[in-house]
Write an enzyme that holds these catalytic residues in place. Structure first.
Site, PDB file in Angstrom:
ATOM      1  N   SER A 142      46.364  29.335  37.108  1.00 21.57           N
ATOM      2  CA  SER A 142      46.440  30.324  36.277  1.00 21.57           C
ATOM      3  C   SER A 142      47.451  31.499  36.087  1.00 21.57           C
ATOM      4  O   SER A 142      48.662  31.137  36.230  1.00 21.57           O
ATOM      5  CB  SER A 142      45.041  30.656  36.046  1.00 21.57           C
ATOM      6  OG  SER A 142      44.770  31.079  34.478  1.00 21.57           O
ATOM      7  N   ASP A 236      42.975  22.233  27.525  1.00 23.07           N
ATOM      8  CA  ASP A 236      43.319  23.815  28.440  1.00 23.07           C
ATOM      9  C   ASP A 236      44.487  24.207  27.560  1.00 23.07           C
ATOM     10  O   ASP A 236      45.380  23.505  27.271  1.00 23.07           O
ATOM     11  CB  ASP A 236      43.598  23.489  29.830  1.00 23.07           C
ATOM     12  CG  ASP A 236      44.196  24.751  30.535  1.00 23.07           C
ATOM     13  OD1 ASP A 236      44.468  25.988  29.746  1.00 23.07           O
ATOM     14  OD2 ASP A 236      44.496  24.773  31.783  1.00 23.07           O
ATOM     15  N   HIS A 266      40.539  23.926  32.227  1.00 22.82           N
ATOM     16  CA  HIS A 266      41.498  24.853  32.741  1.00 22.82           C
ATOM     17  C   HIS A 266      41.199  24.856  34.366  1.00 22.82           C
ATOM     18  O   HIS A 266      39.976  25.033  34.777  1.00 22.82           O
ATOM     19  CB  HIS A 266      41.360  26.224  32.261  1.00 22.82           C
ATOM     20  CG  HIS A 266      42.250  27.428  32.693  1.00 22.82           C
ATOM     21  ND1 HIS A 266      43.520  27.095  32.607  1.00 22.82           N
ATOM     22  CD2 HIS A 266      41.850  28.687  33.316  1.00 22.82           C
ATOM     23  CE1 HIS A 266      44.061  28.245  33.274  1.00 22.82           C
ATOM     24  NE2 HIS A 266      43.252  29.153  33.888  1.00 22.82           N
TER      25      HIS A 266
END
Length: 292
Positions: A142, A236, A266
């Site tokens: 991320s 995502d 995600h």
């Protein structure tokens, strides 16, 4: 089932509004997870302070590490490392025999991307000098994936030796969250929404434009980067970042392998899912043979 649990948890509601509360975010910082007792029993865990930040080293017991991985955790540049990260790191150390170096890098809104970038590139220099570039990897999920790519670009621009590879897990590469395709994906994303992450991105940018490559590495130079391995799911909103980076790498001749998982959320690659475990097998293979 896990997607349903995440949806019901209300996690994505944190990012539903652009009006994030910086005082509340900072107040929660003391909750950063540390390696659990179970992890400390199984693995060699040490830590040190560097420039006021904790840096943990997690390595296999009873044998020398086969590689060094600088791991940069996600959390929208706002949240500290979580227990899910530590569980993933422990699994990867056991599977690969690598040493994972995990810094608690400076977070927004108190610090910006320029500060975080200076901190991690200083640590990266130290690791290169100590362990050499041939078995030196950078990995991040991320926001940590965005910081990992930015770090690699800054290292290349500074003339540092090229590391062995980059692993990017659902990386956040463009903090503006302005790709039109994200609007259609957002309804299926159980963790992220654009209003909140745009605010987080502006805080992280600080005085820099949000499209500065130090903040949004999707706009930086790819030439000279080591081999890259990327994982992302179609549910995502950051899948658009992964796709855009993959297309650029193909055009510019940068070695990159992209694995996109239909219907997954995600950072699925770090989660306790069959698809996550399969991704972890692929990551372990990459750490042994980056160009494979």
């Amino acid at each position: 089932m896990l997607a349903g649990v995440l949806w019901l948890s209300g996690r994505r509601r944190f990012f539903a509004s652009a009006e994030l509360d910086p005082e509340r975010i900072v107040a929660k910082r003391g909750g950063a997870a540390r390696p659990t007792r179970a992890i400390r029993r199984r693995l060699d865990v040490t830590w040190a302070m560097r420039e006021g930040c904790e840096v943990y080293m997690v390595a296999p017991r009873g044998r020398p590490p086969e590689a060094t991985v600088l791991y940069l955790h996600g959390g929208a540049y706002l949240h500290p490392i979580s227990v899910h990260h530590w569980r993933f790191i422990a699994r990867m150390v056991e599977r690969t025999g690598a040493r994972f170096v995990v810094p608690f890098y400076p977070l927004a809104p108190g610090y910006d991307g320029e500060t975080a970038g200076c901190f991690v590139i200083g640590l990266y220099r130290e690791l290169l000098e100590r362990h050499g570039p041939s078995a030196m990897f950078v990995m991040g999920d991320s926001a940590g994936g965005g910081l990992a790519l930015s770090l690699a670009m800054q290292a290349t621009a500074a003339g540092l030796p090229r590391g062995a590879g980059l692993v990017l897990l659902s990386p956040w590469l463009d903090v503006t969250a302005s790709d039109p395709a994200q609007a259609g994906i957002e309804r299926d994303d159980v963790m992220l929404m654009r209003p909140g992450i745009r605010t987080a991105g502006l805080w992280y940018a600080g005085a820099l434009p949000p499209t500065d490559p130090r903040i949004s590495p999707l706009f930086g130079r790819l030439a000279g980067l080591p081999p890259i391995l990327i994982f992302c799911g179609t549910h995502d909103i950051l899948v658009t970042d992964a796709r855009r980076l993959t297309e650029r790498a193909r055009r510019e001749g940068v070695p990159l392998v992209y694995e996109e998982a239909p219907g997954l959320m995600h950072v699925y690659a770090i989660l306790p899912l069959p698809e996550g475990r399969a991704a972890q097998v692929r990551i372990a293979r990459f750490l042994q043979e980056p160009a494979a």
